[in-house]
Design a protein around this motif. Structure first.
Motif, short mmCIF file in Angstrom:
data_model
loop_
_atom_site.label_atom_id
_atom_site.label_comp_id
_atom_site.label_asym_id
_atom_site.label_seq_id
_atom_site.Cartn_x
_atom_site.Cartn_y
_atom_site.Cartn_z
N HIS A 31 0.92 -1.32 0.10
CA HIS A 31 -0.14 -0.07 0.14
C HIS A 31 0.67 1.25 0.10
O HIS A 31 2.14 1.19 0.13
CB HIS A 31 -1.08 -0.02 1.23
N GLY A 32 0.28 2.46 -0.13
CA GLY A 32 1.00 3.54 -0.34
C GLY A 32 2.07 3.76 0.82
O GLY A 32 3.38 4.16 0.43
N LEU A 58 1.78 6.61 -8.42
CA LEU A 58 1.27 5.26 -8.34
C LEU A 58 0.06 5.36 -9.62
O LEU A 58 -0.05 4.34 -10.22
CB LEU A 58 0.87 4.99 -6.84
N TRP A 71 -8.94 -2.96 -4.05
CA TRP A 71 -9.23 -2.49 -2.66
C TRP A 71 -9.28 -4.07 -1.66
O TRP A 71 -9.90 -4.70 -2.12
CB TRP A 71 -10.47 -1.65 -2.49
N ARG A 85 -7.18 -0.80 2.91
CA ARG A 85 -6.01 -0.22 2.14
C ARG A 85 -6.13 -0.64 0.42
O ARG A 85 -6.95 -1.36 0.27
CB ARG A 85 -4.73 -1.14 2.61
N ARG A 86 -5.56 0.43 -0.06
CA ARG A 86 -5.57 -0.11 -1.49
C ARG A 86 -4.28 -0.86 -1.94
O ARG A 86 -3.23 -0.22 -1.66
CB ARG A 86 -5.48 1.48 -2.50
N TYR A 88 -1.52 -2.36 -4.14
CA TYR A 88 -0.85 -2.44 -5.38
C TYR A 88 0.04 -3.85 -5.70
O TYR A 88 0.78 -4.17 -4.89
CB TYR A 88 0.20 -1.19 -5.89
N ALA B 34 -9.95 7.99 0.28
CA ALA B 34 -9.65 6.75 1.32
C ALA B 34 -8.45 6.39 1.27
O ALA B 34 -7.61 5.90 2.48
CB ALA B 34 -10.38 5.68 0.57
N GLU B 35 -7.51 6.78 0.27
CA GLU B 35 -6.04 6.26 0.19
C GLU B 35 -5.50 7.25 1.06
O GLU B 35 -4.26 6.70 1.88
CB GLU B 35 -5.62 6.14 -1.28
N CYS B 38 -6.03 6.17 4.76
CA CYS B 38 -5.47 5.19 5.05
C CYS B 38 -3.95 5.34 5.63
O CYS B 38 -3.13 5.04 6.34
CB CYS B 38 -5.23 4.07 4.02
N ASP B 39 -3.46 6.44 4.53
CA ASP B 39 -1.97 6.52 4.71
C ASP B 39 -1.71 7.36 6.27
O ASP B 39 -0.95 7.26 6.97
CB ASP B 39 -1.53 7.45 3.66
N GLU B 42 -1.82 5.23 9.19
CA GLU B 42 -0.65 4.39 9.31
C GLU B 42 0.24 5.43 10.09
O GLU B 42 1.24 4.93 11.01
CB GLU B 42 0.26 4.01 8.00
N ARG B 63 5.09 16.28 4.05
CA ARG B 63 4.60 15.54 3.07
C ARG B 63 3.72 16.20 2.52
O ARG B 63 3.45 15.98 1.14
CB ARG B 63 4.19 14.02 3.60
#
Lengths: 119, 205
Positions: A31-32, A58, A71, A85-86, A88, B34-35, B38-39, B42, B63
């Motif tokens: 994920h990212g 990405l 996903w 999470r996406r 990859y 959503a991405e 999620c980041d 974390e 960032r």
């Protein structure tokens, strides 16, 4: 400045390389945040790649067919009390493009080189 | 203070993401938000696990700051079907937000560190005054623009009103009544935006 179509920029090369390193460690998907940490580690950079830069890269790699994404199952995320999470994965085309990019580099070294070393 | 900085940085990135994805196609918008969520999750987990919240707050802030031009470029490339108005306004306001939020963040941190070290504010009074005037003008500007475009783009307008109200509310903390009114109006705008979006999503499906 417009980039040449089909040409990988350094960040894209770093992402593809880091994804292959993760795969060799058993993480086929990433994920990212994970790839940002791996790129930072491999390049011994001071901070993680910026959000906009990372996710734009990405997105570009996925549109070029060098990465594919899906996903995560919502059940897994819910179980771990975190957002989905996406995930990859590097495609075969991505591996080929990386090999080509590394071969065409002036020094032709197929390894990630730290920009800074912590001596 | 550490937790405050972290929360501020997280809220900043979340608000920014909502700003630059506003008005885009639902799939694109939801995926990017959503991405980023999620980041950030974390990051937050890392901060609480390691206990180094200030460093993580700065990491998040940098960032965001360094990636903001790419966010805007991505929006520009992704917003092919939008009108020039909807393509341009968030980009210009985004640029303004970067400047204002960056200044506010830097001023807060510097002043706080110096206050902790020497028990006094070292930033000159006139600089703080100039900063306050800039922030006030931006806050009121956001509120006015938000009200102006409330009918056309309620979601984005509500975000502007809330941002402006919070800015003004922080600066002039005694203006509770207008702040509450603005937030109530924004809540109504968000509710309306949610309904419009739901209708749009259904029609897309």
């Amino acid at each position: 400045m417009r980039r040449k179509p089909g040409l990988l920029v350094p960040l894209e090369i770093s992402i593809l390389e880091a994804s292959l390193i993760l795969r060799s460690r058993g993480a086929a998907e990433f994920h990212g945040f994970l790839i940002a940490k791996e790129v930072k580690k491999q390049e011994a950079a001071r901070r993680l790649t910026a959000h906009g830069t990372l996710y734009k890269a990405l997105d570009r790699l996925e549109k070029a067919g060098l990465l594919e994404s899906r996903w995560e199952d919502p059940g897994i995320a819910a179980q771990e009390h975190r957002p989905r999470r996406r995930l990859y994965q590097t495609t075969t085309a991505g591996e080929k493009a990386l090999a080509q990019a590394l071969a065409s580099q002036p020094d032709g070294q197929p390894q990630l080189r730290p920009r800074r070393t912590n001596v | 203070m550490n937790t405050f900085l972290l929360r501020f940085a997280l809220a900043l990135v979340r608000s920014w993401t909502r700003l630059y994805t506003a008005g885009l196609a639902p799939t694109l918008r939801h995926a990017r938000r959503a991405e980023i969520d999620c980041d950030l999750w974390e990051h937050e987990r890392e901060a609480f696990d390691s206990g180094v919240r200030t460093r993580v707050a700065f990491d998040i802030f940098f960032r965001w700051l360094l990636g903001a031009p790419d966010d805007l470029a991505w929006r520009w490339a992704s917003a092919g079907q939008l009108t020039i108005w909807r393509k341009t306004v968030p980009v210009i306001l985004g640029g303004l937000t970067i400047c204002v939020a960056g200044m506010a963040f830097a001023a807060m941190v510097i002043d706080n560190i110096q206050y902790m070290q020497e028990s006094k504010h070292i930033i000159p009074g006139d600089v703080l005054m100039a900063l306050s005037i800039t922030l006030a003008a931006t806050g009121f500007g956001f509120i006015l623009i938000g009200f102006g475009i409330m009918k056309r783009v309620p979601g984005f307008a509500s975000l502007l009103v809330v941002t402006g109200s919070v800015t003004v509310g922080i600066l002039f903390f005694w203006l509770i009544a207008p702040l509450v009114a603005a937030v109530a109006l924004s809540a109504y705008g968000l509710y309306k935006a949610g309904r419009i979006r739901k209708q749009r999503d259904v029609s897309v499906v």
